[in-house]
Design a protein around this motif. Structure first.
Motif, PDB file in Angstrom:
ATOM      1  N   VAL A 152       4.879  -6.548  10.186  1.00 37.68           N
ATOM      2  CA  VAL A 152       3.834  -6.985   9.249  1.00 37.68           C
ATOM      3  C   VAL A 152       2.703  -7.399  10.436  1.00 37.68           C
ATOM      4  CG1 VAL A 152       2.971  -8.821   7.625  1.00 37.68           C
ATOM      5  CG2 VAL A 152       4.891  -7.549   7.248  1.00 37.68           C
ATOM      6  N   LEU A 153       1.464  -6.574   9.912  1.00 41.65           N
ATOM      7  CA  LEU A 153       0.336  -6.787  11.000  1.00 41.65           C
ATOM      8  C   LEU A 153      -0.611  -7.347  10.300  1.00 41.65           C
ATOM      9  CD1 LEU A 153       0.623  -3.692  13.229  1.00 41.65           C
ATOM     10  CD2 LEU A 153       1.883  -5.881  13.447  1.00 41.65           C
ATOM     11  N   ILE A 154      -1.215  -8.584  10.491  1.00 43.62           N
ATOM     12  CA  ILE A 154      -2.590  -9.159   9.593  1.00 43.62           C
ATOM     13  C   ILE A 154      -3.536  -9.432  10.594  1.00 43.62           C
ATOM     14  CG2 ILE A 154      -2.989 -11.144   8.127  1.00 43.62           C
ATOM     15  CD1 ILE A 154      -0.035 -11.537   7.888  1.00 43.62           C
ATOM     16  N   THR A 165      -5.808  -1.701  15.636  1.00 45.15           N
ATOM     17  CA  THR A 165      -5.235  -0.815  16.220  1.00 45.15           C
ATOM     18  C   THR A 165      -4.430  -1.538  17.474  1.00 45.15           C
ATOM     19  OG1 THR A 165      -7.374  -0.089  17.176  1.00 45.15           O
ATOM     20  CG2 THR A 165      -6.391   1.174  15.273  1.00 45.15           C
ATOM     21  N   TRP A 166      -5.179  -2.598  17.930  1.00 44.29           N
ATOM     22  CA  TRP A 166      -4.588  -3.151  19.097  1.00 44.29           C
ATOM     23  C   TRP A 166      -3.101  -3.612  18.698  1.00 44.29           C
ATOM     24  CZ3 TRP A 166      -4.333  -4.444  23.981  1.00 44.29           C
ATOM     25  CH2 TRP A 166      -4.088  -5.778  24.121  1.00 44.29           C
ATOM     26  N   LYS A 167      -2.629  -3.629  17.627  1.00 41.69           N
ATOM     27  CA  LYS A 167      -1.446  -4.096  16.979  1.00 41.69           C
ATOM     28  C   LYS A 167      -0.829  -2.890  16.765  1.00 41.69           C
ATOM     29  CE  LYS A 167      -3.287  -8.728  15.515  1.00 41.69           C
ATOM     30  NZ  LYS A 167      -2.494  -9.422  16.246  1.00 41.69           N
ATOM     31  N   VAL A 168      -1.357  -1.946  15.968  1.00 41.45           N
ATOM     32  CA  VAL A 168      -0.616  -0.769  15.093  1.00 41.45           C
ATOM     33  C   VAL A 168      -0.080   0.110  16.283  1.00 41.45           C
ATOM     34  CG1 VAL A 168      -1.109   1.297  14.038  1.00 41.45           C
ATOM     35  CG2 VAL A 168      -1.919  -0.945  12.980  1.00 41.45           C
ATOM     36  N   ALA A 169      -1.070   0.265  17.452  1.00 36.21           N
ATOM     37  CA  ALA A 169      -0.729   1.387  18.381  1.00 36.21           C
ATOM     38  C   ALA A 169       0.641   1.118  19.218  1.00 36.21           C
ATOM     39  CB  ALA A 169      -1.667   1.600  19.355  1.00 36.21           C
ATOM     40  N   ARG A 228      10.872  -7.788  10.495  1.00 36.41           N
ATOM     41  CA  ARG A 228      11.283  -7.886  11.766  1.00 36.41           C
ATOM     42  C   ARG A 228      10.312  -8.626  12.881  1.00 36.41           C
ATOM     43  NH1 ARG A 228      14.989  -8.258   9.076  1.00 36.41           N
ATOM     44  NH2 ARG A 228      16.888  -6.856   9.014  1.00 36.41           N
ATOM     45  N   ARG A 229       9.099  -8.322  12.753  1.00 37.44           N
ATOM     46  CA  ARG A 229       7.872  -8.772  13.500  1.00 37.44           C
ATOM     47  C   ARG A 229       6.915  -9.222  12.656  1.00 37.44           C
ATOM     48  NH1 ARG A 229      11.912  -8.864  16.333  1.00 37.44           N
ATOM     49  NH2 ARG A 229      11.923  -8.423  18.513  1.00 37.44           N
ATOM     50  N   ILE A 230       5.967 -10.174  13.136  1.00 36.32           N
ATOM     51  CA  ILE A 230       4.751 -10.606  12.337  1.00 36.32           C
ATOM     52  C   ILE A 230       3.699 -10.782  13.644  1.00 36.32           C
ATOM     53  CG2 ILE A 230       3.594 -12.112  10.820  1.00 36.32           C
ATOM     54  CD1 ILE A 230       6.400 -12.990   9.614  1.00 36.32           C
ATOM     55  N   SER A 231       2.645 -10.179  13.486  1.00 36.60           N
ATOM     56  CA  SER A 231       1.619 -10.208  14.366  1.00 36.60           C
ATOM     57  C   SER A 231       0.499 -10.693  13.433  1.00 36.60           C
ATOM     58  CB  SER A 231       1.234  -9.035  15.226  1.00 36.60           C
ATOM     59  OG  SER A 231       0.256  -9.355  16.254  1.00 36.60           O
TER      60      SER A 231
END
Length: 487
Positions: A152-154, A165-169, A228-231
């Motif tokens: 999950v990227l917020i 995209t700094w997180k998605v990539a 499994r991960r949260i940013s």
């Protein structure tokens, strides 16, 4: 707007979620408003726990196949996404300028090219990701990076697509699947990214985009047992709520939480350079987490520094961010504008003096502001304003400069202006900051670690550090004997 499409400056944007490779509408919507003129950009699907559950389920279902996809194929698809970003660079730039009010020239020349670079960098880094084997009493140790699972990227509103995209990539490069939740004040380019990724051949369910209010769907995402991960990039209070939510499942977190960074100007500095660096902190209307909003100037040059600063800042052009001549655009939202104005009004009431700005302008614009005569323990010095507001304090010794610089609860970045190399090394070594710039600002390289200390965050992103977070690191230890010969 027709059905679920809205048109922004001639660019069609789907206002629905992207879940499992298809568009999904919610029963309710929220209104997305442009900070440029307050016009309605679209009615955006307002996510609920139903859509968040669907998105996590889609990410979970897509994970085994994507995790098993070869590194080379994952890298190929990420490069294809970068190609798609570059083909639609103008569309992305125009839409994001309307959505968050940042300068169109910056989006065209810097921000959107960086979006493409984010995908290319992590695609290439994936192909070289390795650790040298090492021996322990004749046994071989081999380090590996296993995909962790659904992430999950917020992401925040101040640089929506670049920070997303700094997180998605890296998450995708690592072999994970993603549920992206963009900020409700600037959701449009995340929707366009979903289109670009699908066109590039990213399998259904690998990237999902859920729109909505954090207060309504945030907990459903961050407390989900299959995540499994949260940013997260955003505020400290929100990070605390996310950490509490994730605690039940011990879900690992990466948090980038802003700062109250200092700019230290010593008497031996190139004064013109120092003034340029200080005025540069008004970039994006001060809505930059890294901004050095606390100017700390050696007392012997403070008067001359202030005079030059006022002269240069007075020449900045504030207005429509679509105009190439504009230097500073609007504040993203009326609520943020009220927050910024409240900080300044309280500071002035407490004795601060506005030598530049200090007031609202028409619409969502706040005048670039410099406040002097501020106390170290005052709210305006200690708390993040996130607007075009700087403070100026003086110091007489290097020791005092470092003490003032480090005397907040934050530690994201620091900027240092000096002509003395030894002093630069000495002071940089004592500053509490994830990044220190010496006689420069905002020079970024994806190979470098990025993140903050203290309340500015948890963890580091960039280079191998991103893969360390988005993967489960594994060490396989193999004995030198015990093998059967099948020859």
């Amino acid at each position: 707007m027709t059905d679920h499409l809205t048109t922004v400056a001639g660019v069609a944007v789907d206002t629905r979620h992207w879940i499992g490779g298809r568009r999904v509408a919610s029963a309710d919507t929220f209104t997305d408003v442009s900070p440029i003129d307050g016009s309605t950009l679209g009615e955006i699907s307002r996510g609920t726990e139903t859509e968040t559950a669907q998105a996590v389920a889609a990410a979970k279902a897509a994970f085994p196949a994507w995790a098993a996809t070869s590194r080379a194929e994952r890298a190929r698809i990420l490069h294809a996404i970068a190609d798609g970003v570059e083909k639609r660079l103008e569309d992305l730039a125009v839409v994001e300028t309307h959505d968050n009010g940042a300068l169109l020239r910056s989006h065209r020349r810097g921000v959107m090219p960086r979006v493409a670079h984010n995908f290319r960098f992590f695609a290439d880094r994936l192909l070289t990701l390795d650790h040298e084997d090492f021996e322990t009493r004749g046994h071989t140790n081999r380090v590996g990076w296993d995909p962790a699972g659904p992430c999950v990227l917020i992401t925040p509103w101040n640089a929506p697509l670049m920070l997303a995209t700094w997180k998605v990539a890296p998450a995708l490069a690592a072999g994970n699947t993603v549920v992206l939740k963009p900020a409700e004040w600037s959701p449009l380019t995340a929707s366009l990214l979903a289109d670009i990724a699908a066109a590039a051949g990213l399998p259904a369910g690998v990237l999902n985009v859920v729109q909505g209010y954090g207060a309504e769907i945030g907990d459903a995402l961050t407390s989900h047992p299959d995540v499994r991960r949260i940013s997260f990039t955003g505020s400290v209070p929100t990070a605390r709520r996310i950490a509490e939510s994730a605690a039940a499942n011990l879900t690992p977190l990466s948090l980038e939480l802003g700062g109250k960074s200092p700019l230290l100007v010593f008497a031996d500095a190139d004064l013109d350079l120092a003034v340029d660096l200080a005025v540069e902190q008004y970039d994006n209307a001060g809505q930059v987490c890294l901004a050095a909003t606390r100017l700390l100037v050696e007392e012997s040059i403070a008067e001359e520094f202030t005079r030059r600063f006022v002269e240069k800042a007075s020449g900045l052009r504030q207005g429509d961010p679509r105009d190439e001549a504009t230097d500073i655009g609007p504040t993203i939202h009326l609520r943020q504008l009220e927050k910024v104005d409240g900080f300044v009004r309280r500071a002035i009431a407490a004795g601060a003096r506005a030598v530049v700005g200090g007031h609202r302008k028409d619409g969502r614009y706040y005048a670039p502001t410099l406040l002097t005569e501020v106390a170290q323990d005052s709210e305006i010095v200690q708390e993040e304003v996130f607007g075009p507001v700087l403070t100026l304090q003086t110091f007489t010794t290097e020791e005092e400069a470092v003490r003032l610089a480090d005397d907040t609860r934050f530690g994201l970045a620091a900027t240092l202006a000096t002509g003395d190399r030894e002093r630069a090394e000495r002071v940089a070594g004592r500053l509490v900051a994830g990044t220190v710039w010496v006689n420069c600002f905002f020079v970024r390289d994806l190979r470098a670690p990025f993140g903050g200390s203290r309340h500015s965050g948890v963890g580091r992103e960039g280079g191998t550090w991103s893969f360390d977070f988005y993967c489960d690191l594994k060490n396989t230890v193999t004995a030198p004997k015990g093998w059967k010969d099948h020859g």
